[in-house]
Design an enzyme around this catalytic site. Structure first.
Site, PDB file in Angstrom:
ATOM      1  N   CYS A  75       0.773  -1.151  -0.011  1.00 15.38           N
ATOM      2  CA  CYS A  75       0.174  -0.014  -0.001  1.00 15.38           C
ATOM      3  C   CYS A  75       1.042   1.205  -0.050  1.00 15.38           C
ATOM      4  CB  CYS A  75      -0.933  -0.150   1.121  1.00 15.38           C
ATOM      5  SG  CYS A  75      -1.919   1.550   1.523  1.00 15.38           S
ATOM      6  N   CYS A 186      -0.648   3.974  -6.545  1.00 13.12           N
ATOM      7  CA  CYS A 186      -1.472   3.198  -5.582  1.00 13.12           C
ATOM      8  C   CYS A 186      -1.926   1.984  -5.847  1.00 13.12           C
ATOM      9  CB  CYS A 186      -2.939   4.148  -5.590  1.00 13.12           C
ATOM     10  SG  CYS A 186      -4.249   3.379  -4.643  1.00 13.12           S
TER      11      CYS A 186
HETATM   12  N1  DGL Z   1      -3.691   0.850  -2.021  1.00 13.66           N
HETATM   13  C1  DGL Z   1      -3.403   1.887  -1.482  1.00 13.66           C
HETATM   14  C2  DGL Z   1      -2.282   2.693  -1.819  1.00 13.66           C
HETATM   15  O1  DGL Z   1      -1.571   2.189  -2.472  1.00 13.66           O
HETATM   16  C3  DGL Z   1      -4.456   2.868  -0.533  1.00 13.66           C
HETATM   17  C4  DGL Z   1      -5.640   3.316  -1.215  1.00 13.66           C
HETATM   18  C5  DGL Z   1      -6.444   3.644  -0.123  1.00 13.66           C
HETATM   19  O2  DGL Z   1      -6.940   3.070   1.016  1.00 13.66           O
HETATM   20  O3  DGL Z   1      -6.883   4.887  -0.187  1.00 13.66           O
HETATM   21  O4  DGL Z   1      -2.083   3.724  -1.755  1.00 13.66           O
END
Ligand code: DGL
Length: 274
Positions: A75, A186
């Site tokens: 993440c 993301c």
């Molecule tokens: N998948 C996440 C990232 O890479 C987070 C997205 C979220 O929860 O806003 O930032």
């Protein structure tokens, strides 16, 4: 359980980290994995970094307790908020984190214009600022946060009119400026690469960092002597703080995996099973 038999912990606010898990399974097919989706708290990208740091610390404690031998923070937002902090807190424990792939993008762009798609919190973090400072001196960077896109992907809406509209709004201004390379900053966003490619055209290069993260995980496992040898089938566990049956449907839709996810819930700063 020997150390090498222990699972790799993989963590995201939701299903985004499954784009990294997919790459891990193909790079390291003999490894056991323990995936946690913090779907009670998704999206992370609109929360203050301090709150995300606390969540990441709670998840890390849970994963260590469940026996993880390495944790991949799959993440970007949680990596921005907590990676440095967790490495300082547990200096002997191996972590792999995400950072927006600005370096390969800067190397590959021909127009000298690169688009980065990430959450607002990722753009606010020091990690992003340092990546841009180190690697983007000679290129122009265009940023977009894609409001609402994480929620659409959490619902499995990869090709709906609203998902398309969100992406068009994010991409059209930067494409008009001549961006020829797009960074998925993301981990949710690789699941809409087919739609991004439809909007941007095949000439625009889209960079999904997941394969590089999987190779980096292999290197770190090797450095720590933690690679699992090809023996019995490894077990893959899936955990969520949200609704397990919804997560199970998404697992099937996004990865083609059939599993019965475990339900975990937050009590204060701690995660408990059940
Ligand atoms: N998948 C996440 C990232 O890479 C987070 C997205 C979220 O929860 O806003 O930032």
């Amino acid at each position: 359980m020997t150390n090498t038999e222990a699972p790799i912990g993989v963590y995201d606010s939701g299903v985004g980290g499954l784009s990294v898990l997919r790459a891990l399974h193909s790079q390291l097919p003999f490894e056991a994995t323990l995936y946690f989706a913090d779907q009670a708290k998704v999206p992370y990208g609109e929360r203050p970094l301090e709150e995300v740091r606390q969540l990441a610390e709670g998840v890390t404690r849970m994963m260590m307790h469940e026996g993880a031998k390495l944790i991949v923070i799959a993440c970007n937002t949680a990596s921005a908020a907590a990676l440095k902090y967790l490495r300082d807190l547990y200096p002997k424990f191996p972590f792999v984190g995400m950072e927006p792939a600005v370096k390969p993008a800067a190397e590959q762009t021909l127009s000298g214009k690169v688009g980065v798609l990430a959450t607002p919190s990722t753009f606010q973090g020091e990690l992003y600022a340092s990546v841009v400072e180190r690697f983007a001196k000679d290129v122009q960077i265009f940023e977009a946060t894609c409001p609402g896109l994480v929620k659409q992907i959490e619902r499995g809406y990869l090709q709906t009119p609203l998902t398309r509209r969100i992406l068009q709004q994010a991409l059209q201004p930067m494409l008009a400026e001549g961006v020829d390379t797009l960074v998925m900053g993301c981990t949710h966003f690789p699941f809409v690469i087919p739609l991004i490619q439809q909007i941007a055209g095949e000439g625009v290069r889209v960079i999904d960092p997941a394969p590089a993260i999987a190779r980096q995980t292999e290197r770190v496992l090797m450095q720590h002597d933690l690679l699992r040898s090809p023996a019995a089938e490894p077990t893959q566990r899936y955990l969520t703080s949200g609704d397990p049956s919804r997560f199970s449907r998404l697992l099937e839709q996004l990865l083609g995996v059939r599993a019965q996810p475990e339900r975990w819930h937050w009590v204060g700063d701690s995660l408990l099973r059940g």
